[in-house]
Scaffold this active site. Structure first.
Site, PDB file in Angstrom:
ATOM      1  N   ILE A  81       3.075   6.801   1.563  1.00  0.00           N
ATOM      2  CA  ILE A  81       4.131   7.307   0.688  1.00  0.00           C
ATOM      3  C   ILE A  81       3.637   8.428  -0.205  1.00  0.00           C
ATOM      4  CG2 ILE A  81       5.762   6.656  -1.140  1.00  0.00           C
ATOM      5  CD1 ILE A  81       5.503   3.750  -0.089  1.00  0.00           C
ATOM      6  N   PRO A 102       0.813  -1.221   0.000  1.00  0.00           N
ATOM      7  CA  PRO A 102       0.000   0.000   0.000  1.00  0.00           C
ATOM      8  C   PRO A 102       0.848   1.273   0.000  1.00  0.00           C
ATOM      9  CG  PRO A 102      -0.888  -1.585   1.542  1.00  0.00           C
ATOM     10  CD  PRO A 102       0.410  -2.152   1.057  1.00  0.00           C
ATOM     11  N   CYS A 103       0.363   2.262  -0.749  1.00  0.00           N
ATOM     12  CA  CYS A 103       1.140   3.481  -0.957  1.00  0.00           C
ATOM     13  C   CYS A 103       0.635   4.654  -0.115  1.00  0.00           C
ATOM     14  CB  CYS A 103       1.113   3.874  -2.438  1.00  0.00           C
ATOM     15  SG  CYS A 103      -0.537   4.329  -3.034  1.00  0.00           S
ATOM     16  N   GLN A 104      -0.359   4.430   0.748  1.00  0.00           N
ATOM     17  CA  GLN A 104      -0.976   5.558   1.444  1.00  0.00           C
ATOM     18  C   GLN A 104       0.025   6.335   2.299  1.00  0.00           C
ATOM     19  OE1 GLN A 104      -2.292   2.623   1.094  1.00  0.00           O
ATOM     20  NE2 GLN A 104      -4.458   2.761   0.569  1.00  0.00           N
TER      21      GLN A 104
END
Length: 566
Positions: free
Chosen positions: A182, A178-180
């Protein structure tokens, strides 16, 4: 990513099941349901990745424990478990007297706390004799000490059918942590110590799974901000972990539009290969692209692109008209799950994206040879009554947005403001026609609120939710947001791919996905590396017309080229 890699691996003449161990892990339920619907051969697990890693370790212990036992050893005719264990997980039966319930079989296994009891650990799903599947319960292994025969049967059958991978079983591990924590869209991300952010821990877990299973190949995807945040510390972390494990590694920055989509969408991909394998190459672009934002300057050398002056034959950049101009109009509150197309495809992309699963994959799968003539998921996220009135007043022309509503004035400095000499208009709800928030976004300079897309434009990137208050997301000629199917086409999902969950969850699945044409190109290069058929250079030229040819068309084309060479 799974769908794209499937298609690409098959295009390289690899059987997906032989190349990929079919286990997928996702903590969200609706993506799991969609994946299972479209990939019935995949064992989909709806659990957190760190729980999955712990399960793998426990599974290895069980396999070692029960495989060394004599499989012919006899146990009591049927194992029994006391009522106290039944009560721990279910209130289906209530009694003050200690009764016993007969275990029929064990049907699943997990690690964690699926019933929210506060007790984490290894659990089996128990099917009780005399009860239906709806009464199955998760029970801790400690409470099943008298059920050794059932445990042995489950582990033995599970080992034979490979319901879970053991070390050495896995060819490929791919995933997108998950990129949340970043993404630059997160204004509260931890820029000082990103690995301390719980949202970023999944990068650590992903690499931990790689280290435990030691696959032949690794493919990790993330947003480009992984190469911007704190001097690319998270990207460097993942890369260094692979190198420490003696993996070959290669990092590339890829634009989805370069493979035949009307969106730019930059993403970072990290390839890893065991020392005994050939490291996959990155596929060079097949299409020109309209650049919508910048690359990280210090990692420009990692951009997957042709060098200046290098000979190339690229297809023209795709725009929105290429993607979904053939789709029929629908209503703001459209409720139909399926409908007819009403007219034929108008572009090469539309002909490709409407191909049946049989044509797309080049293989016959469960009756997919039948031509698919129904359109699924062509429904928009319904606008509120107030927003629908506003959208209907936005002109159907290029560049139209909230600035075209009555009472909005735009100054010479490009700042929009509410006119003071005109009487303010209100909606039937009593709210102003032009809401206050449109004047605060980018200090009144934004043109995105209630903005129409236009046919000759592209998207910067498909996000996880269509939100007309801050995105250019209105259909060019209709008074609704882009539908789920239009959203999916911008990500390259074939029309035969169907989604599960609420409308909101379907948009989210699509926005979180790796664009299918990108996954397909990467799957092709990985398949070639698996066969040792790729070169040693970091970049590979894909076959002609790769992005807009089905696997059947590719196979025929490659066969004809081979015949000409012979």
């Amino acid at each position: 990513m799974s769908t794209g890699l499937c298609l690409g691996a098959k295009a390289s003449c690899n059987d997906l099941v032989a190349v990929f161990h079919p286990v997928t892990v996702d903590s969200d339920r609706s993506p799991c349901e969609s994946l299972k619907l479209n990939h019935p051969e995949t064992h989909v697990r709806n659990e957190a990745a760190d729980d999955f890693l712990q399960l793998l370790k426990e599974w290895e212990k069980l396999c070692k424990q029960y495989r060394v036992k004599n499989l012919e050893r006899t146990y009591p005719s049927r194992s029994r478990i006391s009522e106290t264990v039944w009560k721990n997980a279910s209130s289906a039966k209530d009694s003050d007297t200690p009764d016993e319930h007969e275990v029929s079989s064990l049907v699943d296994i997990c690690y964690g706390d699926p019933c929210d009891t506060g007790n984490r650990g290894l659990k089996f799903k128990v099917c009780w004799k005399g009860y239906s599947a709806s009464d199955d319960t998760w029970e801790p292994i400690e409470g099943l000490r008298n059920c050794q025969e059932c445990i042995q049967e489950f582990v033995t059958n599970g080992f034979r059918s490979k319901i879970l991978p053991l070390r050495g079983d896995v060819d490929v591990i791919c995933g997108g942590p998950p990129c949340q924590g970043i993404s630059g869209y997160n204004r509260h991300r931890n820029v000082d110590s990103p690995l301390d952010d719980e949202k970023n821990r999944q990068i650590v877990v992903f690499v931990d799974i790689v280290e435990y299973l030691k696959p032949k190949f690794v493919l990790m995807e993330n947003v480009v901000d992984i190469m911007r945040l704190v001097k690319a510390s998270l990207g460097r972390y993942a890369l260094s972990r692979l190198v420490l494990m003696k993996y070959q590694a290669r990092l590339g920055i890829v634009a989805a539009g370069c493979y035949g989509l009307p969106q730019f969408r930059l993403r970072v991909f990290l390839f890893g290969a065991h020392s005994r394998e050939k490291l996959p190459q990155f596929p060079l672009p097949t299409h020109d692209v309209i650049i919508r934002y910048g690359y990280p300057a210090e990692f420009e050398r990692n951009t997957v692109a042709y060098d200046e002056g290098q000979p190339r034959q690229l297809e023209d950049a795709l725009v929105l008209r290429d993607s979904y101009s053939d789709l029929p109009p629908v209503a703001n509150n459209e409720a139909r799950e399926k409908m007819t197309y009403e007219k034929p495809p108008e572009t090469d992309f539309q002909r490709y994206i409407r191909s049946s699963e049989y044509k797309m994959t080049g293989s016959e799968l469960n009756g997919a040879k039948r031509i698919m003539n129904l359109l699924y998921d062509h429904r928009p996220s319904p606008l509120s009554e107030d927003d629908y009135i506003r959208v209907c007043l936005i002109p159907k022309r290029k560049g139209a947005n909230f600035r075209d509503l009555p009472g909005v004035i735009v100054g010479t400095d490009n700042v929009a403001w509410r006119g003071r000499t005109q009487e303010q208009q209100f909606l039937p709800s009593g709210k102003p026609l032009v809401p206050d928030y449109v004047f605060t976004l980018k200090q009144g300079k934004s043109k995105r609120p209630f903005a129409r897309l236009w046919w000759d434009e592209t998207m910067p990137a498909v996000l996880t939710a269509p939100f007309c208050h801050s995105q250019a997301i209105l259909h060019p000629e209709q008074d609704w947001l882009l539908t789920v199917r239009e959203w999916a086409r911008l990500q390259g999902f074939p029309d035969y791919y169907r989604f599960r969950g609420t409308i909101k969850e379907r948009y989210c699945q699509i926005g979180n996905a790796v664009a299918v044409p990108v996954g397909r190109a990467l799957g092709y290069t990985m398949g070639m590396a698996f066969q040792k058929g790729s070169g040693n250079e970091p970049l590979m030229i894909l076959p002609p017309k790769f992005s807009l040819s089905t696997n059947i068309q590719l196979a025929k084309s490659l066969s004809q080229n081979t015949d000409r060479l012979n």
